[in-house]
Design a protein around this motif. Structure first.
Motif, mmCIF file in Angstrom:
data_model
loop_
_atom_site.group_PDB
_atom_site.id
_atom_site.type_symbol
_atom_site.label_atom_id
_atom_site.label_comp_id
_atom_site.label_asym_id
_atom_site.label_seq_id
_atom_site.Cartn_x
_atom_site.Cartn_y
_atom_site.Cartn_z
ATOM 1 N N PRO A 1 53.885 30.455 56.285
ATOM 2 C CA PRO A 1 53.138 30.978 57.443
ATOM 3 C C PRO A 1 53.678 32.310 57.969
ATOM 4 C CG PRO A 1 53.484 28.633 57.702
ATOM 5 C CD PRO A 1 54.274 29.057 56.485
ATOM 6 N N ALA A 2 54.997 32.487 57.958
ATOM 7 C CA ALA A 2 55.569 33.752 58.434
ATOM 8 C C ALA A 2 55.132 34.908 57.544
ATOM 9 C CB ALA A 2 57.090 33.673 58.485
ATOM 10 N N ARG A 3 55.054 34.688 56.247
ATOM 11 C CA ARG A 3 54.637 35.754 55.330
ATOM 12 C C ARG A 3 53.172 36.098 55.525
ATOM 13 N NH1 ARG A 3 58.195 34.169 49.981
ATOM 14 N NH2 ARG A 3 60.180 34.459 51.047
ATOM 15 N N LEU A 4 52.355 35.094 55.789
ATOM 16 C CA LEU A 4 50.943 35.369 56.074
ATOM 17 C C LEU A 4 50.808 36.196 57.354
ATOM 18 C CD1 LEU A 4 49.394 31.917 55.164
ATOM 19 C CD2 LEU A 4 49.111 34.053 53.912
ATOM 20 N N LYS A 5 51.609 35.857 58.370
ATOM 21 C CA LYS A 5 51.578 36.616 59.627
ATOM 22 C C LYS A 5 52.056 38.048 59.420
ATOM 23 C CE LYS A 5 52.320 32.596 62.573
ATOM 24 N NZ LYS A 5 53.286 31.920 63.459
ATOM 25 N N ILE A 6 53.093 38.206 58.606
ATOM 26 C CA ILE A 6 53.611 39.550 58.308
ATOM 27 C C ILE A 6 52.541 40.383 57.614
ATOM 28 C CG2 ILE A 6 55.248 40.816 56.844
ATOM 29 C CD1 ILE A 6 57.248 38.453 57.430
ATOM 30 N N ILE A 7 51.909 39.815 56.599
ATOM 31 C CA ILE A 7 50.856 40.529 55.873
ATOM 32 C C ILE A 7 49.715 40.882 56.816
ATOM 33 C CG2 ILE A 7 49.102 40.307 54.071
ATOM 34 C CD1 ILE A 7 51.222 38.564 52.537
ATOM 35 N N ALA B 1 54.034 49.171 59.678
ATOM 36 C CA ALA B 1 54.871 48.618 60.741
ATOM 37 C C ALA B 1 56.333 48.635 60.331
ATOM 38 C CB ALA B 1 54.436 47.193 61.051
ATOM 39 N N CYS B 2 57.194 48.864 61.310
ATOM 40 C CA CYS B 2 58.636 48.801 61.077
ATOM 41 C C CYS B 2 59.133 47.407 61.477
ATOM 42 C CB CYS B 2 59.365 49.880 61.863
ATOM 43 S SG CYS B 2 59.191 49.736 63.646
ATOM 44 N N VAL B 3 60.379 47.119 61.149
ATOM 45 C CA VAL B 3 60.942 45.800 61.421
ATOM 46 C C VAL B 3 60.930 45.489 62.915
ATOM 47 C CG1 VAL B 3 63.025 44.377 61.269
ATOM 48 C CG2 VAL B 3 62.350 45.784 59.337
ATOM 49 N N CYS B 4 61.295 46.452 63.758
ATOM 50 C CA CYS B 4 61.337 46.164 65.198
ATOM 51 C C CYS B 4 59.939 45.861 65.741
ATOM 52 C CB CYS B 4 62.025 47.273 65.985
ATOM 53 S SG CYS B 4 61.209 48.871 65.948
ATOM 54 N N HIS B 5 58.929 46.524 65.200
ATOM 55 C CA HIS B 5 57.553 46.254 65.604
ATOM 56 C C HIS B 5 57.157 44.831 65.182
ATOM 57 C CE1 HIS B 5 53.273 46.851 66.313
ATOM 58 N NE2 HIS B 5 53.083 46.305 65.124
ATOM 59 N N LEU B 6 57.439 44.483 63.934
ATOM 60 C CA LEU B 6 57.101 43.152 63.443
ATOM 61 C C LEU B 6 57.860 42.071 64.212
ATOM 62 C CD1 LEU B 6 57.090 43.961 59.630
ATOM 63 C CD2 LEU B 6 55.094 43.423 61.039
ATOM 64 N N LEU C 1 55.653 39.340 66.172
ATOM 65 C CA LEU C 1 55.588 38.025 65.546
ATOM 66 C C LEU C 1 56.581 37.030 66.123
ATOM 67 C CD1 LEU C 1 55.179 39.195 61.848
ATOM 68 C CD2 LEU C 1 53.393 38.621 63.507
ATOM 69 N N GLY C 2 57.543 37.521 66.909
ATOM 70 C CA GLY C 2 58.527 36.628 67.513
ATOM 71 C C GLY C 2 59.500 36.030 66.505
ATOM 72 N N LEU C 3 59.706 36.718 65.397
ATOM 73 C CA LEU C 3 60.648 36.258 64.378
ATOM 74 C C LEU C 3 61.980 36.964 64.567
ATOM 75 C CD1 LEU C 3 58.292 36.437 61.261
ATOM 76 C CD2 LEU C 3 58.999 34.377 62.484
ATOM 77 N N ARG C 4 63.058 36.274 64.241
ATOM 78 C CA ARG C 4 64.381 36.899 64.291
ATOM 79 C C ARG C 4 64.479 37.937 63.178
ATOM 80 N NH1 ARG C 4 66.994 32.383 62.861
ATOM 81 N NH2 ARG C 4 68.674 33.673 62.072
ATOM 82 N N GLN C 5 65.226 38.999 63.443
ATOM 83 C CA GLN C 5 65.330 40.117 62.502
ATOM 84 C C GLN C 5 65.840 39.658 61.147
ATOM 85 O OE1 GLN C 5 68.337 41.838 61.347
ATOM 86 N NE2 GLN C 5 67.064 43.230 60.162
ATOM 87 N N ALA C 6 66.836 38.790 61.094
ATOM 88 C CA ALA C 6 67.397 38.346 59.817
ATOM 89 C C ALA C 6 66.350 37.579 58.998
ATOM 90 C CB ALA C 6 68.624 37.473 60.050
ATOM 91 N N HIS D 1 50.937 45.440 72.002
ATOM 92 C CA HIS D 1 52.332 45.560 71.611
ATOM 93 C C HIS D 1 53.231 45.040 72.714
ATOM 94 C CE1 HIS D 1 51.081 47.765 68.152
ATOM 95 N NE2 HIS D 1 50.388 48.575 68.906
ATOM 96 N N LYS D 2 54.082 44.088 72.359
ATOM 97 C CA LYS D 2 55.043 43.508 73.279
ATOM 98 C C LYS D 2 56.355 44.273 73.161
ATOM 99 C CE LYS D 2 53.247 39.101 71.846
ATOM 100 N NZ LYS D 2 53.567 38.007 70.964
ATOM 101 N N ALA D 3 56.872 44.794 74.195
ATOM 102 C CA ALA D 3 58.215 45.359 74.290
ATOM 103 C C ALA D 3 58.795 45.888 72.986
ATOM 104 C CB ALA D 3 59.154 44.328 74.880
ATOM 105 N N CYS D 4 58.065 46.695 72.292
ATOM 106 C CA CYS D 4 58.568 47.314 71.067
ATOM 107 C C CYS D 4 58.806 48.790 71.346
ATOM 108 C CB CYS D 4 57.563 47.139 69.921
ATOM 109 S SG CYS D 4 58.125 47.893 68.379
#
Length: 119
Positions: free
Chosen positions: A22-28, A36-41, A45-50, A108-111
């Motif tokens: 599901p996370a990969r589908l949301k990323i796509i 999109a950059c990592v901080c935007h994603l 998406l509310g996912l941890r950076q790691a 966009h949330k706080a990015c």
């Protein structure tokens, strides 16, 4: 994504396993709305950076995502937008009403990335 002609069912199965999380589908989906950059994603998406980075690496290694550096930011984009059609067809088949891709309704949330702060 480079699909082998020798075993099309095996390669297709690998493709679906790769995007099945599901996370990969949301990323796509989010990248389908625009690079999109990592901080935007992370903020969208509310996912941890790691965790996010692991999914991005798998998608990039499979040839689904491409990258471009702009200063200290690395932007991800879809290698082929047709993947959105595949996912959309699967979502319709399963009865999901979610629409993916560019819809112009991003909030966009706080990015603090340049993509979000320039709007």
């Amino acid at each position: 994504m480079n699909m082998s002609k020798s075993n099309p069912f095996g390669e297709t199965s690998k493709f679906f396993r790769l995007i099945s999380h599901p996370a990969r589908l949301k990323i796509i989906q989010e990248i389908g709305r625009g690079n999109a950059c990592v901080c935007h994603l992370e903020s969208q998406l509310g996912l941890r950076q790691a965790n996010l980075s692991q999914h991005l690496m798998a998608l990039r290694d499979a040839g689904i995502l491409e990258t471009e550096r702009d200063g200290r930011f690395i932007y991800y984009r879809l290698a082929d937008a047709k993947i959105l059609d595949i996912i959309q067809a699967a979502m319709k088949f399963t009865g999901s009403n979610e629409v993916i891709g560019s819809n112009g309704k991003q909030s966009h949330k706080a990015c603090s990335c340049p993509k979000c702060t320039s709007k």
